[in-house]
Design an enzyme around this catalytic site. Structure first.
Site, PDB file in Angstrom:
ATOM      1  N   THR A 220      80.917 -57.937 -11.727  1.00  0.00           N
ATOM      2  CA  THR A 220      80.893 -56.557 -11.235  1.00  0.00           C
ATOM      3  C   THR A 220      80.551 -55.270 -11.076  1.00  0.00           C
ATOM      4  O   THR A 220      78.953 -55.745 -11.485  1.00  0.00           O
ATOM      5  CB  THR A 220      81.663 -55.541 -12.777  1.00  0.00           C
ATOM      6  OG1 THR A 220      81.458 -55.596 -13.623  1.00  0.00           O
ATOM      7  CG2 THR A 220      83.028 -56.962 -12.810  1.00  0.00           C
ATOM      8  N   ASP A 221      80.450 -54.352 -10.128  1.00  0.00           N
ATOM      9  CA  ASP A 221      79.084 -52.882 -10.307  1.00  0.00           C
ATOM     10  C   ASP A 221      79.772 -52.606 -11.088  1.00  0.00           C
ATOM     11  O   ASP A 221      80.857 -52.577 -11.663  1.00  0.00           O
ATOM     12  CB  ASP A 221      79.389 -51.953  -9.197  1.00  0.00           C
ATOM     13  CG  ASP A 221      78.666 -51.304  -8.723  1.00  0.00           C
ATOM     14  OD1 ASP A 221      78.171 -51.088  -9.438  1.00  0.00           O
ATOM     15  OD2 ASP A 221      79.064 -50.880  -7.192  1.00  0.00           O
ATOM     16  N   TRP A 222      78.836 -51.836 -11.496  1.00  0.00           N
ATOM     17  CA  TRP A 222      79.331 -51.267 -12.963  1.00  0.00           C
ATOM     18  C   TRP A 222      80.117 -50.061 -13.665  1.00  0.00           C
ATOM     19  O   TRP A 222      80.377 -49.086 -12.777  1.00  0.00           O
ATOM     20  CB  TRP A 222      77.950 -50.456 -13.773  1.00  0.00           C
ATOM     21  CG  TRP A 222      76.187 -51.170 -14.158  1.00  0.00           C
ATOM     22  CD1 TRP A 222      75.972 -51.082 -15.104  1.00  0.00           C
ATOM     23  CD2 TRP A 222      76.181 -52.770 -13.924  1.00  0.00           C
ATOM     24  NE1 TRP A 222      75.146 -51.605 -15.372  1.00  0.00           N
ATOM     25  CE2 TRP A 222      75.475 -53.213 -15.018  1.00  0.00           C
ATOM     26  CE3 TRP A 222      76.548 -53.428 -12.962  1.00  0.00           C
ATOM     27  CZ2 TRP A 222      74.431 -54.205 -15.534  1.00  0.00           C
ATOM     28  CZ3 TRP A 222      75.792 -54.580 -13.255  1.00  0.00           C
ATOM     29  CH2 TRP A 222      74.792 -54.809 -14.066  1.00  0.00           C
ATOM     30  N   ALA A 224      83.269 -51.611 -12.181  1.00  0.00           N
ATOM     31  CA  ALA A 224      84.411 -52.143 -11.151  1.00  0.00           C
ATOM     32  C   ALA A 224      85.058 -52.429 -11.334  1.00  0.00           C
ATOM     33  O   ALA A 224      86.422 -53.170 -10.724  1.00  0.00           O
ATOM     34  CB  ALA A 224      83.315 -52.417 -10.339  1.00  0.00           C
TER      35      ALA A 224
END
Length: 751
Positions: A220-222, A224
């Site tokens: 995941t994006d941080w 997300a």
């Protein structure tokens, strides 16, 4: 491993590290940002207050610059160099490259992305990835997918038709994955047509894994992660950052009741274990790296990526005997990189003023060189630009200098196109983009002809922002992709809108001629000759112009390119091999419409050579019922909402947060006007995250948008706080005060 341990393995240990389980032989590895250089923050707990403190690393030119090199080999060298530094600094995975399409010039993060064209972006990324991973370090291509605005990026919905999704926004990722084979892919924050990327099985499994053959880890994006149960089913493996145990208990409960199979968790855990072990094995054999050599590579990259936009009367290159006036603060404080998570602490920094000396005042000089551009507070991760205009003081400086000296050259530093009303008043314009730590040396070499500019624009520069088809509706909370496939030059060509500089444009200190075009089957050959007096490089671009008697299509599309270095008088035959994808459209699958396709080749978008015609038997594609007479047949200006709704096949209803129906996907900024408790929390969070920061800076604006502009679930994940606190506050915000207080006071051991 127990089920709980496997779930824990699928979340980070802290902000930058994966979780280790020594008893099972599973080590921890470090990850860090790294599209154009490492940003390794040694702190491994919660995110430190700022984003600019990191271990020194080589700051290479940003993607906005290197894309203009159109040089796959160069991008491969940069990727390999960053991987060497990752190995030296103990980093197992670095987060990059970013291949999102430059849909609109105001996107605050455009400087991190390559191009408005999916083929160019994908090919450059593939070479970067392939070469970076040769030593065993993992790259993580991002942000998958349709993450094309910073405004409300955490919970926006990218509403898009399938053809546009496939032909424009997924294609660069497809090329990067199929050819580069990255070990990781980062899923984006946003939704696509109502489904968060972390929860999107069609995106992460059906397309990414089953169709493209991706075998690595989806990270995941941080912050997300949305629904962790849905994410496991979708094929989203690693939740970052770690430390919050986000939805751990809910996942356990879902397995217990049969909603989620343990096998789905096992798949994610196995993929993470494989990536971690491979990186850890490599990290045990550190050999060091030559940071001085990397600085030289950064200089070469800046030189090869610069674009000469204007050179009236051959004012450039400068002569050693000329008296030069150096003008502008950016001579001593150039904008060499973007702001946000990609901000690098360079190993060294060479400013133009360090290597160039002013020998006259402006009126007395033979040539006045103005250094100008966008300051960091104008473009950054976390927020979009307000306009395409340069700061008024920068425009005034250029115009006043040009009024005093007719021989004025502008050296331009910015991470995206700007309006240039002053362009006709100066004789030379050298676009450096964001050239990295060796930008000063590169500027000198380019201005004096030691290096010959060879860059070509990787995105169109409109005359004014209002010329962009999406200008009327960008950005909004949701991304309305009304323009469909008509992004960048695809729109300007078809709408016949005059632009300042076209995609693929760039001048040189020498000249090139094209001759002897040939087509044999689907092999295209053409001879390129350096007809000038200097050695230089030409970017040979091949476009396909499709038939226009059926389904709507762009005037032409880039399908192949090559960069060739030639000495004066030297000729070389360039050969391109086409395939069916060069002619295809998406219609429930890749299909080639029947008809005659014109092949265009050249180095100047205004002077392309007709190499010949390829006739495809293909198949007949049914014209959609809504197409005849629509904007998509003859685009001009903003596409009407009603026609777009017909294309996507549904009525667009924007989301409006409402008290009583607030969810964990709503933000403090959205809820504060209707909720006293959220108003208090809004100010507490805003003050906490910006303590010590100067108001108005890019870092300040980014931190504000990344906190009070984040959904509550993002704050929970990134803040490492108990989920019951947010659930309790959410209930109170929705007017359910007793339920909220009970949740806050309940001691059930649950997150």
């Amino acid at each position: 491993m127990t089920l709980k341990e496997k779930i824990a393995l699928c979340e980070g240990k802290n902000f930058w590290e994966t979780r280790d389980f020594p008893q099972y032989g599973i080590p921890s590895i470090f990850m860090c940002d790294g599209p154009h250089g490492l940003r390794k923050q040694e702190v491994t707990g919660r995110e430190p207050s700022g984003v600019n403190e990191s271990r020194p690393a080589t700051c290479f030119p940003a993607a906005v610059s290197t894309a203009c090199s159109w040089d796959e080999e160069l991008l491969g060298k940069i990727g390999a160099a960053i991987a060497e530094e990752a190995l030296d600094q103990g980093v197992g995975v670095f987060l990059g490259p970013g291949v999102n399409i430059k849909r609109n010039p105001l996107c605050g993060r455009n400087f991190e992305y390559f191009s408005e064209d999916p083929y160019l972006a994908g090919k450059l990324a593939a070479s970067y990835i392939k070469n970076a991973q040769k030593n065993g370090i993992a790259t993580c291509v991002k942000h998958f997918a349709c993450n094309n605005q910073e405004y409300r990026r955490f919970n926006s919905d990218s509403v898009i038709d399938e053809r546009t999704l496939r032909e424009i926004y997924l294609t660069p990722f497809e090329i990067a994955v199929r050819e580069g084979r990255p070990k990781a892919v980062m899923c984006a924050y946003n939704k696509i047509n109502g489904v968060y990327c972390s929860d999107n099985k069609v995106l992460l499994t059906d397309i990414l894994r089953n169709e493209w053959g991706f075998e690595g880890v989806v990270i995941t994006d941080w912050g997300a992660m949305n629904d962790r149960i849905a994410a496991f089913k979708a094929g989203c493996d690693l939740n970052m950052p770690g430390g919050s145990n986000y939805m751990e208990q809910e996942v356990l409960d879902a397995v217990a009741r049969g909603e989620l199979s343990e096998a789905e968790i096992d798949r994610s855990a196995e993929r993470i274990k494989k990536m971690v072990r491979e990186a850890y094995e490599v990290l045990g054999n550190r050999t060091g790296c030559d940071y001085n050599a990397h600085h030289e590579l950064a200089r070469i990259a800046a030189e090869q990526s610069a674009v000469l936009l204007k050179n009236e009367d051959d004012i450039l290159p400068l002569k050693e005997w000329q008296k030069i006036a150096i003008v502008g603060d950016m001579a001593g404080n150039m904008r060499y990189q973007g702001s946000g998570s990609s901000h690098i602490n360079p190993t060294k920094l060479v400013q133009p003023a360090d290597v160039l000396k002013s020998r006259a005042s402006v009126e007395e000089a033979d040539v006045a060189v103005v250094f100008a551009g966008l300051p960091p507070e104008y473009e950054s991760e976390g927020f979009d630009r307000d306009s395409m205009e340069m700061p008024p003081e920068q425009v005034r400086l250029i115009e006043e200098t040009a009024a005093k000296n007719p021989n004025t050259v502008v050296v331009l530093f910015c991470g995206a196109p700007v309006e240039t009303p002053w362009a006709d008043r100066v004789k030379g314009i050298l676009y450096m983009g964001l050239p990295g730590q060796a930008g000063g040396e590169a500027v000198k070499n380019l201005l004096y002809g030691i290096a010959n500019p060879s860059g070509k624009l990787a995105e169109t520069w409109p005359i004014r922002y209002s010329d962009c088809p999406s200008a009327a509706y960008y950005p909004q909370r949701d991304g309305q992709y009304r323009e469909g496939i008509y992004v960048g030059y695809r729109y300007y060509d078809k709408a016949n809108v005059r632009v300042r500089w076209k995609f693929g444009f760039g001048l040189s200190y020498t000249e090139f001629a094209y001759s002897n075009p040939q087509i044999n089957g689907e092999t295209v050959k053409i001879t390129v000759t350096n007809t000038g007096k200097r050695a230089g490089a030409e970017v040979v671009q091949l476009y396909i112009a499709p038939p226009h008697d059926g389904i709507h299509r762009p005037v032409k599309e880039l399908k192949r390119f090559a960069k060739v270095f030639l000495t004066p008088g030297e000729s070389r035959e360039i050969s391109f091999t086409l395939d069916n994808r060069c002619f295809a459209v998406w219609d429930g699958g890749w299909k080639v419409p029947e008809g005659k396709y014109t092949v265009l080749v050249g180095g100047n978008p205004d002077k392309l050579t007709v190499a010949g015609v390829v006739e495809k038997a293909g198949e007949k594609i049914k014209v959609p019922y809504w197409q005849p007479g629509s904007w998509y047949e003859k685009p001009f200006g903003p596409p009407p909402l009603e026609q777009w709704e017909k294309m996507i096949g549904s009525k667009y209803v924007p989301y409006t947060p409402q008290k009583g129906n607030f969810t964990m996907n709503d933000t403090l900024a959205e809820m504060k006007k209707d909720s006293f408790i959220m108003r208090i929390l809004y100010w507490y969070v805003k003050i906490s995250v910006t303590r010590g920061m100067k108001r108005g800076t890019a870092e300040y604006r980014m931190m504000v948008e990344s906190s009070v502009g984040s959904p509550l679930r993002n704050l929970q994940i990134s803040g490492g706080m108990s989920g019951k606190i947010f659930r309790g506050l959410l209930a109170i915000a929705n007017g359910k005060y007793i339920k909220g207080l009970r949740t806050l006071l309940k001691n059930d051991g649950m997150y």
